[in-house]
Scaffold this motif. Structure first.
Motif, PDB file in Angstrom:
ATOM      1  N   LEU A 256      33.712  49.760  38.080  1.00  0.00           N
ATOM      2  CA  LEU A 256      35.080  49.383  37.682  1.00  0.00           C
ATOM      3  C   LEU A 256      36.124  50.203  38.442  1.00  0.00           C
ATOM      4  O   LEU A 256      37.202  49.682  38.759  1.00  0.00           O
ATOM      5  CB  LEU A 256      35.269  49.533  36.170  1.00  0.00           C
ATOM      6  N   ASP A 257      35.810  51.471  38.752  1.00  0.00           N
ATOM      7  CA  ASP A 257      36.742  52.261  39.586  1.00  0.00           C
ATOM      8  C   ASP A 257      37.040  51.490  40.871  1.00  0.00           C
ATOM      9  O   ASP A 257      38.193  51.356  41.288  1.00  0.00           O
ATOM     10  CB  ASP A 257      36.121  53.613  39.986  1.00  0.00           C
ATOM     11  N   PHE A 258      35.969  50.997  41.487  1.00  0.00           N
ATOM     12  CA  PHE A 258      36.113  50.234  42.734  1.00  0.00           C
ATOM     13  C   PHE A 258      36.837  48.900  42.494  1.00  0.00           C
ATOM     14  O   PHE A 258      37.812  48.572  43.173  1.00  0.00           O
ATOM     15  CB  PHE A 258      34.732  49.977  43.352  1.00  0.00           C
ATOM     16  N   ALA A 259      36.353  48.122  41.527  1.00  0.00           N
ATOM     17  CA  ALA A 259      36.875  46.753  41.353  1.00  0.00           C
ATOM     18  C   ALA A 259      38.361  46.767  41.001  1.00  0.00           C
ATOM     19  O   ALA A 259      39.136  45.949  41.524  1.00  0.00           O
ATOM     20  CB  ALA A 259      36.068  46.028  40.276  1.00  0.00           C
ATOM     21  N   LEU A 260      38.759  47.686  40.140  1.00  0.00           N
ATOM     22  CA  LEU A 260      40.167  47.701  39.707  1.00  0.00           C
ATOM     23  C   LEU A 260      41.079  48.219  40.813  1.00  0.00           C
ATOM     24  O   LEU A 260      42.221  47.761  40.935  1.00  0.00           O
ATOM     25  CB  LEU A 260      40.317  48.536  38.426  1.00  0.00           C
ATOM     26  N   ALA A 261      40.577  49.137  41.637  1.00  0.00           N
ATOM     27  CA  ALA A 261      41.416  49.668  42.722  1.00  0.00           C
ATOM     28  C   ALA A 261      41.429  48.739  43.930  1.00  0.00           C
ATOM     29  O   ALA A 261      42.480  48.516  44.541  1.00  0.00           O
ATOM     30  CB  ALA A 261      40.911  51.049  43.135  1.00  0.00           C
TER      31      ALA A 261
ATOM     32  N   VAL B 238      45.532  35.319  43.204  1.00  0.00           N
ATOM     33  CA  VAL B 238      44.890  34.000  43.259  1.00  0.00           C
ATOM     34  C   VAL B 238      44.522  33.512  41.855  1.00  0.00           C
ATOM     35  O   VAL B 238      44.712  32.342  41.520  1.00  0.00           O
ATOM     36  CB  VAL B 238      43.611  34.040  44.139  1.00  0.00           C
ATOM     37  N   ALA B 239      43.974  34.399  41.040  1.00  0.00           N
ATOM     38  CA  ALA B 239      43.474  34.009  39.719  1.00  0.00           C
ATOM     39  C   ALA B 239      44.610  33.888  38.711  1.00  0.00           C
ATOM     40  O   ALA B 239      45.683  34.462  38.903  1.00  0.00           O
ATOM     41  CB  ALA B 239      42.465  35.043  39.232  1.00  0.00           C
ATOM     42  N   THR B 240      44.359  33.126  37.645  1.00  0.00           N
ATOM     43  CA  THR B 240      45.320  33.069  36.542  1.00  0.00           C
ATOM     44  C   THR B 240      44.825  33.872  35.346  1.00  0.00           C
ATOM     45  O   THR B 240      45.604  34.211  34.470  1.00  0.00           O
ATOM     46  CB  THR B 240      45.574  31.615  36.096  1.00  0.00           C
ATOM     47  N   ALA B 241      43.519  34.157  35.309  1.00  0.00           N
ATOM     48  CA  ALA B 241      42.963  34.892  34.180  1.00  0.00           C
ATOM     49  C   ALA B 241      41.863  35.823  34.673  1.00  0.00           C
ATOM     50  O   ALA B 241      41.384  35.697  35.807  1.00  0.00           O
ATOM     51  CB  ALA B 241      42.390  33.910  33.143  1.00  0.00           C
ATOM     52  N   ALA B 242      41.492  36.755  33.801  1.00  0.00           N
ATOM     53  CA  ALA B 242      40.369  37.658  34.064  1.00  0.00           C
ATOM     54  C   ALA B 242      39.373  37.529  32.925  1.00  0.00           C
ATOM     55  O   ALA B 242      39.738  37.194  31.796  1.00  0.00           O
ATOM     56  CB  ALA B 242      40.855  39.100  34.151  1.00  0.00           C
TER      57      ALA B 242
ATOM     58  N   GLN C 122      34.366  49.823  28.360  1.00  0.00           N
ATOM     59  CA  GLN C 122      34.559  49.386  29.752  1.00  0.00           C
ATOM     60  C   GLN C 122      35.319  48.062  29.798  1.00  0.00           C
ATOM     61  O   GLN C 122      36.189  47.860  30.649  1.00  0.00           O
ATOM     62  CB  GLN C 122      33.198  49.244  30.438  1.00  0.00           C
ATOM     63  N   ALA C 123      34.983  47.169  28.873  1.00  0.00           N
ATOM     64  CA  ALA C 123      35.678  45.877  28.820  1.00  0.00           C
ATOM     65  C   ALA C 123      37.160  46.099  28.542  1.00  0.00           C
ATOM     66  O   ALA C 123      38.025  45.455  29.161  1.00  0.00           O
ATOM     67  CB  ALA C 123      35.057  44.990  27.736  1.00  0.00           C
ATOM     68  N   ARG C 124      37.466  47.036  27.639  1.00  0.00           N
ATOM     69  CA  ARG C 124      38.874  47.328  27.322  1.00  0.00           C
ATOM     70  C   ARG C 124      39.605  47.830  28.575  1.00  0.00           C
ATOM     71  O   ARG C 124      40.697  47.370  28.899  1.00  0.00           O
ATOM     72  CB  ARG C 124      38.946  48.372  26.210  1.00  0.00           C
ATOM     73  N   ARG C 125      38.980  48.764  29.271  1.00  0.00           N
ATOM     74  CA  ARG C 125      39.613  49.321  30.472  1.00  0.00           C
ATOM     75  C   ARG C 125      39.877  48.216  31.500  1.00  0.00           C
ATOM     76  O   ARG C 125      40.977  48.115  32.070  1.00  0.00           O
ATOM     77  CB  ARG C 125      38.674  50.384  31.054  1.00  0.00           C
ATOM     78  N   TYR C 126      38.883  47.384  31.727  1.00  0.00           N
ATOM     79  CA  TYR C 126      39.018  46.285  32.698  1.00  0.00           C
ATOM     80  C   TYR C 126      40.125  45.314  32.273  1.00  0.00           C
ATOM     81  O   TYR C 126      41.004  44.952  33.057  1.00  0.00           O
ATOM     82  CB  TYR C 126      37.673  45.569  32.811  1.00  0.00           C
ATOM     83  N   LEU C 127      40.077  44.889  31.011  1.00  0.00           N
ATOM     84  CA  LEU C 127      41.033  43.869  30.549  1.00  0.00           C
ATOM     85  C   LEU C 127      42.453  44.412  30.525  1.00  0.00           C
ATOM     86  O   LEU C 127      43.412  43.701  30.864  1.00  0.00           O
ATOM     87  CB  LEU C 127      40.627  43.348  29.169  1.00  0.00           C
ATOM     88  N   GLU C 128      42.621  45.677  30.121  1.00  0.00           N
ATOM     89  CA  GLU C 128      43.982  46.238  30.099  1.00  0.00           C
ATOM     90  C   GLU C 128      44.569  46.282  31.510  1.00  0.00           C
ATOM     91  O   GLU C 128      45.741  45.954  31.714  1.00  0.00           O
ATOM     92  CB  GLU C 128      43.977  47.631  29.456  1.00  0.00           C
ATOM     93  N   ALA C 129      43.747  46.665  32.476  1.00  0.00           N
ATOM     94  CA  ALA C 129      44.241  46.706  33.865  1.00  0.00           C
ATOM     95  C   ALA C 129      44.587  45.300  34.345  1.00  0.00           C
ATOM     96  O   ALA C 129      45.606  45.092  35.026  1.00  0.00           O
ATOM     97  CB  ALA C 129      43.190  47.342  34.769  1.00  0.00           C
ATOM     98  N   CYS C 130      43.776  44.320  33.989  1.00  0.00           N
ATOM     99  CA  CYS C 130      44.032  42.933  34.406  1.00  0.00           C
ATOM    100  C   CYS C 130      45.284  42.387  33.732  1.00  0.00           C
ATOM    101  O   CYS C 130      46.093  41.692  34.357  1.00  0.00           O
ATOM    102  CB  CYS C 130      42.817  42.063  34.100  1.00  0.00           C
ATOM    103  N   ARG C 131      45.438  42.703  32.443  1.00  0.00           N
ATOM    104  CA  ARG C 131      46.652  42.274  31.736  1.00  0.00           C
ATOM    105  C   ARG C 131      47.889  42.870  32.417  1.00  0.00           C
ATOM    106  O   ARG C 131      48.881  42.186  32.638  1.00  0.00           O
ATOM    107  CB  ARG C 131      46.571  42.736  30.276  1.00  0.00           C
ATOM    108  N   ASP C 132      47.814  44.152  32.777  1.00  0.00           N
ATOM    109  CA  ASP C 132      48.964  44.803  33.415  1.00  0.00           C
ATOM    110  C   ASP C 132      49.263  44.194  34.786  1.00  0.00           C
ATOM    111  O   ASP C 132      50.384  44.293  35.276  1.00  0.00           O
ATOM    112  CB  ASP C 132      48.724  46.309  33.537  1.00  0.00           C
ATOM    113  N   ALA C 133      48.248  43.568  35.389  1.00  0.00           N
ATOM    114  CA  ALA C 133      48.461  42.887  36.681  1.00  0.00           C
ATOM    115  C   ALA C 133      48.918  41.441  36.486  1.00  0.00           C
ATOM    116  O   ALA C 133      49.051  40.691  37.460  1.00  0.00           O
ATOM    117  CB  ALA C 133      47.181  42.921  37.502  1.00  0.00           C
ATOM    118  N   GLY C 134      49.135  41.037  35.236  1.00  0.00           N
ATOM    119  CA  GLY C 134      49.712  39.718  34.973  1.00  0.00           C
ATOM    120  C   GLY C 134      48.712  38.622  34.662  1.00  0.00           C
ATOM    121  O   GLY C 134      49.083  37.452  34.578  1.00  0.00           O
ATOM    122  N   LEU C 135      47.439  38.982  34.488  1.00  0.00           N
ATOM    123  CA  LEU C 135      46.429  37.950  34.234  1.00  0.00           C
ATOM    124  C   LEU C 135      46.260  37.690  32.735  1.00  0.00           C
ATOM    125  O   LEU C 135      46.347  38.618  31.916  1.00  0.00           O
ATOM    126  CB  LEU C 135      45.087  38.390  34.831  1.00  0.00           C
TER     127      LEU C 135
END
Ligand code: NIG
Ligand code: FE
Length: 405
Positions: free
Chosen positions: A191-196, A205-209, A222-235
């Protein structure tokens, strides 16, 4: 201006009203017109009604004779994984002789074997696969579909997957947290890699995560960390949750305001109650439960307690190798104990709600996109009744005939 008149339909059936998502008794409120027509203009429905009410139409209009056919809204598949290389037919054979899906996954097969096959494709090869799969969906009556990445799990293959889905006409979802690829020691390092390195471009490109919250995949933290970062990116947010174990997906989805939690085969009565009191849609995937010989999700309890539910295929090479929403509607009636009307609403309006397009799709109504599925049947409920039947006669997308048998 292009116009298309579909005339002499034996029946036209559409979820009633204009609300979304539909819940409780409203889920089974389907309007049925006998001996009907639909007039499409510039990609939208202009008018519909009984043939006896159809006046003369001035100007050019293409006609399609619907005699012997019934029209329902074009189907909406809100959960598919179409961006993959290879197949899992060998694994399918092993499972048929007793191996379990989770054991194969833990042994580096399963999702990771598809990751290897997908990474081996170049971008044109991946595009060709997605287009091929999109053609299958159309031929089963699907006019709107979501497609997830998640078989690349590296920068280039994830982005190529999302572009291929978008360019094939799908609604792209970044499933960046599907599995931990072999080059990383654990989910946190991945997730360090994927989020950065992937999220900034994926969010363009995507509308959702989406995340696979499950033992052997990603934990709740881990799911929380991933989803919060995606939400902050507008997904918008989705979760694969409660497929094998109830691991906190519903509380997390409620807390983060996710669009949906999908699978729910392992959801308890408490989980169903919590979901029912929320705006999160429960996406039910009975073809996946069937394909893996797993318990069905508690659909009746969800609907009766007021939860918003949708139906989808979960099309993918491992757990649900089908693109047929009519088959899913049949399973909904035979295995989930939904009525044909509930199944229709769940595979149209409510699925469109999950994708954020219920204001434009999922019903046959003036002003909405002219997406129609014409089935070869004397009653619209054959959509679910004719198990694996060859019922798709024609598919109209944006007012144009996109498929004819
Ligand atoms: O929704 N459960 C996680 N992901 C997919 C299956 C992916 C696969 O087996 O390749 C699903 O069932
Ligand atoms: Fe899935």
């Amino acid at each position: 201006m292009t116009r298309l008149l579909v005339r002499n339909l034996t029946q036209l059936a559409t979820p009633s009203g204009a609300a979304a998502p539909l819940r409780g008794p409203a889920l089974r409120d389907v309007t049925v017109l006998e001996d009907a027509y639909v007039l499409c203009r510039d990609g939208k429905v202009e008018a519909l009604g009984r043939m006896s009410e159809l006046g003369p139409i001035a100007g050019d209009v293409e006609e399609l004779d619907g005699s012997g056919l019934c029209a329902v809204p074009g189907l909406v598949d809100c959960h598919t994984h179409p961006a993959f290389g290879g197949d899992r037919v060998e694994e399918f054979s092993l499972r048929a002789s007793g191996a379990s899906y989770e054991e194969l996954h833990a042994a580096g097969g399963g999702i990771l074997s598809t990751v290897r096959a997908t990474r081996a494709l170049d971008e044109d090869g991946l595009r060709a696969r997605v287009e091929w799969h999109a053609g299958w969906m159309l031929a089963h009556g699907t006019t709107t579909w979501e497609g997830k990445s998640g078989y690349g799990l590296d920068h280039d293959t994830e982005l190529a997957s999302l572009r291929a889905i978008r360019d094939a006409g799908g609604v792209p979802t970044w499933l960046g947290a599907h599995s931990v690829p072999p080059e990383f020691d654990d989910g946190d390092a991945y997730l360090d890699f994927a989020l950065a390195d992937v999220l900034p471009e994926a969010a363009q490109v995507a509308t959702a995560a989406d995340v696979f919250l499950e033992r052997g995949a990603f934990y709740a933290a881990q799911a929380r960390r991933y989803l919060e970062a995606c939400r902050d990116a507008g997904l918008a947010l989705r979760l694969h949750g409660d497929q094998f174990t109830e691991s906190g997906a519903i509380p997390l989805a409620l807390e983060l305001g996710a669009r949906s939690v999908d699978h729910l085969e392992a959801t308890s009565a408490d989980g169903a109650r919590a979901l029912a009191g929320s705006d999160v849609v429960g996406v039910l995937l009975p073809a996946s439960a069937l394909f893996l010989d797993r318990p069905m999700p508690p659909a009746r309890a969800l609907v009766d307690s007021g939860a918003a539910i949708a139906l989808a295929t979960d099309f993918n090479p491992g757990s649900s190798f089908t693109t047929s929403l009519p088959l899913v509607c049949s399973l909904a009636c035979t295995r989930l104990h939904l009525s044909p009307a509930e199944a229709l609403s769940a595979a149209t309006v409510n699925a469109a709600q999950v994708l954020g397009c219920a204001g434009d799709r999922g019903r046959i109504a003036p002003g909405l996109r002219a997406d129609l599925l014409l089935i070869d049947a004397p009653d619209w409920r054959y959509l679910a009744y004719h198990l694996a039947g060859d019922i798709v006669s024609a598919v109209i997308r944006s007012g144009t005939v996109a498929y004819r048998r």
